[in-house]
Scaffold this active site. Structure first.
Site, PDB file in Angstrom:
ATOM      1  N   ASP A  75      36.504  58.415  54.283  1.00  0.00           N
ATOM      2  CA  ASP A  75      36.557  57.145  55.021  1.00  0.00           C
ATOM      3  C   ASP A  75      37.941  56.985  55.662  1.00  0.00           C
ATOM      4  OD1 ASP A  75      35.807  54.629  55.971  1.00  0.00           O
ATOM      5  OD2 ASP A  75      36.217  53.595  54.085  1.00  0.00           O
ATOM      6  N   ALA A 119      32.275  44.536  51.643  1.00  0.00           N
ATOM      7  CA  ALA A 119      30.834  44.522  51.397  1.00  0.00           C
ATOM      8  C   ALA A 119      30.505  45.028  49.998  1.00  0.00           C
ATOM      9  CB  ALA A 119      30.136  45.375  52.448  1.00  0.00           C
ATOM     10  N   VAL A 169      39.259  43.166  46.541  1.00  0.00           N
ATOM     11  CA  VAL A 169      40.572  43.688  46.187  1.00  0.00           C
ATOM     12  C   VAL A 169      41.504  42.513  45.923  1.00  0.00           C
ATOM     13  CG1 VAL A 169      42.530  45.067  47.006  1.00  0.00           C
ATOM     14  CG2 VAL A 169      40.193  45.806  47.511  1.00  0.00           C
ATOM     15  N   LYS A 205      41.254  41.114  49.794  1.00  0.00           N
ATOM     16  CA  LYS A 205      40.169  41.544  50.680  1.00  0.00           C
ATOM     17  C   LYS A 205      38.804  41.451  50.020  1.00  0.00           C
ATOM     18  CE  LYS A 205      38.136  44.870  53.628  1.00  0.00           C
ATOM     19  NZ  LYS A 205      37.792  46.274  53.804  1.00  0.00           N
ATOM     20  N   GLN A 206      37.914  40.798  50.734  1.00  0.00           N
ATOM     21  CA  GLN A 206      36.536  40.720  50.259  1.00  0.00           C
ATOM     22  C   GLN A 206      35.725  41.648  51.158  1.00  0.00           C
ATOM     23  OE1 GLN A 206      34.434  38.258  48.084  1.00  0.00           O
ATOM     24  NE2 GLN A 206      33.110  39.970  48.615  1.00  0.00           N
ATOM     25  N   LYS A 209      40.944  46.432  41.999  1.00  0.00           N
ATOM     26  CA  LYS A 209      39.807  46.663  42.898  1.00  0.00           C
ATOM     27  C   LYS A 209      38.517  46.614  42.085  1.00  0.00           C
ATOM     28  CE  LYS A 209      38.099  49.699  46.545  1.00  0.00           C
ATOM     29  NZ  LYS A 209      38.423  50.762  47.498  1.00  0.00           N
ATOM     30  N   ALA A 256      33.333  45.799  47.587  1.00  0.00           N
ATOM     31  CA  ALA A 256      34.444  45.641  46.653  1.00  0.00           C
ATOM     32  C   ALA A 256      35.290  44.427  47.012  1.00  0.00           C
ATOM     33  CB  ALA A 256      35.319  46.900  46.672  1.00  0.00           C
TER      34      ALA A 256
HETATM   35  N1  LIG Z   1      47.263  50.163  46.309  1.00  0.00           N
HETATM   36  C1  LIG Z   1      47.339  49.255  47.282  1.00  0.00           C
HETATM   37  N2  LIG Z   1      48.514  48.712  47.627  1.00  0.00           N
HETATM   38  C2  LIG Z   1      48.600  47.783  48.596  1.00  0.00           C
HETATM   39  N3  LIG Z   1      47.547  47.320  49.295  1.00  0.00           N
HETATM   40  C3  LIG Z   1      46.329  47.812  48.986  1.00  0.00           C
HETATM   41  C4  LIG Z   1      46.155  48.816  47.975  1.00  0.00           C
HETATM   42  N4  LIG Z   1      44.847  49.098  47.879  1.00  0.00           N
HETATM   43  C5  LIG Z   1      44.215  48.321  48.784  1.00  0.00           C
HETATM   44  N5  LIG Z   1      45.113  47.552  49.467  1.00  0.00           N
HETATM   45  C6  LIG Z   1      44.805  46.569  50.542  1.00  0.00           C
HETATM   46  O1  LIG Z   1      43.481  46.101  50.389  1.00  0.00           O
HETATM   47  C7  LIG Z   1      42.661  46.504  51.492  1.00  0.00           C
HETATM   48  C8  LIG Z   1      41.280  46.890  50.996  1.00  0.00           C
HETATM   49  O2  LIG Z   1      41.354  47.929  50.034  1.00  0.00           O
HETATM   50  P1  LIG Z   1      40.412  49.220  50.116  1.00  0.00           P
HETATM   51  O3  LIG Z   1      40.572  49.850  51.437  1.00  0.00           O
HETATM   52  O4  LIG Z   1      40.685  50.041  48.914  1.00  0.00           O
HETATM   53  O5  LIG Z   1      39.004  48.529  49.957  1.00  0.00           O
HETATM   54  P2  LIG Z   1      37.685  48.494  50.863  1.00  0.00           P
HETATM   55  O6  LIG Z   1      37.947  49.015  52.211  1.00  0.00           O
HETATM   56  O7  LIG Z   1      37.105  47.142  50.721  1.00  0.00           O
HETATM   57  O8  LIG Z   1      36.873  49.448  49.979  1.00  0.00           O
HETATM   58  P3  LIG Z   1      35.633  50.400  50.180  1.00  0.00           P
HETATM   59  O9  LIG Z   1      35.720  50.950  51.590  1.00  0.00           O
HETATM   60  O10 LIG Z   1      35.863  51.456  49.111  1.00  0.00           O
HETATM   61  O11 LIG Z   1      34.429  49.549  49.936  1.00  0.00           O
HETATM   62  C9  LIG Z   1      43.416  47.648  52.129  1.00  0.00           C
HETATM   63  O12 LIG Z   1      43.103  47.809  53.493  1.00  0.00           O
HETATM   64  C10 LIG Z   1      44.854  47.258  51.887  1.00  0.00           C
HETATM   65  O13 LIG Z   1      45.274  46.285  52.838  1.00  0.00           O
HETATM   66 MG   LIG Z   2      39.475  50.297  53.151  1.00  0.00          MG
END
Ligand SMILES: Nc1ncnc2c1ncn2[C@@H]1O[C@H](COP(=O)(O)OP(=O)(O)OP(=O)(O)O)[C@@H](O)[C@H]1O
Ligand SMILES: [Mg+2]
Length: 217
Positions: free
Chosen positions: A128, A12, A16, A9-10, A29, A14
């Site tokens: 969130d 805004a 992942v 996931k890209q 992350k 972070a």
């Molecule tokens: N520990 C994990 N195990 C499996 N999938 C994960 C995990 N952490 C994140 N993901 C996957 O990655 C996606 C994005 O992660 P996360 O929600 O932490 O980041 P984000 O929404 O981009 O972050 P933020 O809102 O803090 O900027 C999640 O919706 C999930 O699909």
């Molecule tokens: Mg998220």
């Protein structure tokens, strides 16, 4: 970033990735700089978010709340290495399999309510709550809370009520016809959260405020 990693996931703020960490699959992350912010201020804000996330995850871990285990925090690189949870998000579960059996949906609702109650009992405010930030373990179906980037510690009834309200709005806007399920979440929450009576009472005030604000435009 090290090779062998797959971007999942890209966002805004972070990126992942799924990649190896000590011979296992891990979630990596990484928070990155925002070009429009002053570099020094940016570094400070980014570090603060990484620390907040790691601290709240760790606080949940200690209380045996199902959250990804933190493997390593690299503050210089603004990266957290954590346990990879195989499974799907509650969002995907509700979107791809709408109208599952009432019983299955009830099980998920109870698991969510219990997880939120346990998290609020240790004064962690998620900040969130959406159905994307709730994962369901492939193996057990257990609900795992993720994405603590906006989390903080607070004992305030108001903060806990707003946390629930955020999730309620997420449900209403992304998942039609889930009023029953959300009511079941609150019921399970009510049974597992210590101050649930006051929190649920406060949730009614928060809803009223939200309604007034949307009427005023
Ligand atoms: N520990 C994990 N195990 C499996 N999938 C994960 C995990 N952490 C994140 N993901 C996957 O990655 C996606 C994005 O992660 P996360 O929600 O932490 O980041 P984000 O929404 O981009 O972050 P933020 O809102 O803090 O900027 C999640 O919706 C999930 O699909
Ligand atoms: Mg998220």
């Amino acid at each position: 970033m090290i090779p062998d990693v797959q971007l999942i996931k890209q966002g805004a703020e972070a990126r992942v990735y799924l990649g190896p960490f000590c011979q296992r699959q891990a979630i990596i992350k990484e928070r990155f700089a925002k070009a429009y912010r002053h570099p020094t201020l940016d570094k400070k804000l980014t570090s603060r978010r990484v620390i907040q996330e790691a601290r709240c995850l760790y606080r949940c871990q200690k209380a045996l709340i199902d959250t990804p285990t933190v493997y390593l925090v690299d503050l210089d690189q603004s990266v957290i290495y954590m346990e990879y949870i195989p499974g799907i998000s509650v969002r995907d579960y509700l979107v791809t399999e709408p109208g599952q059996e009432a019983e299955a949906q009830h099980r998920v609702a109870v698991a969510i309510g219990k997880a939120l109650g346990a998290m609020h009992n240790i004064d962690v405010i998620h900040g969130d709550l959406t159905t994307s930030n709730l994962l369901m373990r492939e193996t057990s179906g257990a609900v795992v809370l993720i994405d603590f980037g906006l989390s903080y510690v607070s004992q305030l009834i108001e903060d806990k009520a707003v946390d629930l309200y955020v999730l309620e709005r997420a449900f209403v806007s992304t998942h039609p016809n889930t009023e029953v399920m959300f009511a079941q979440i609150l019921e399970a929450y009510g049974e597992s959260s210590k101050a649930s009576k006051q929190i649920l009472k406060k949730l009614e005030d928060v809803r009223l405020r939200g309604r007034k604000r949307s009427m005023l435009g």
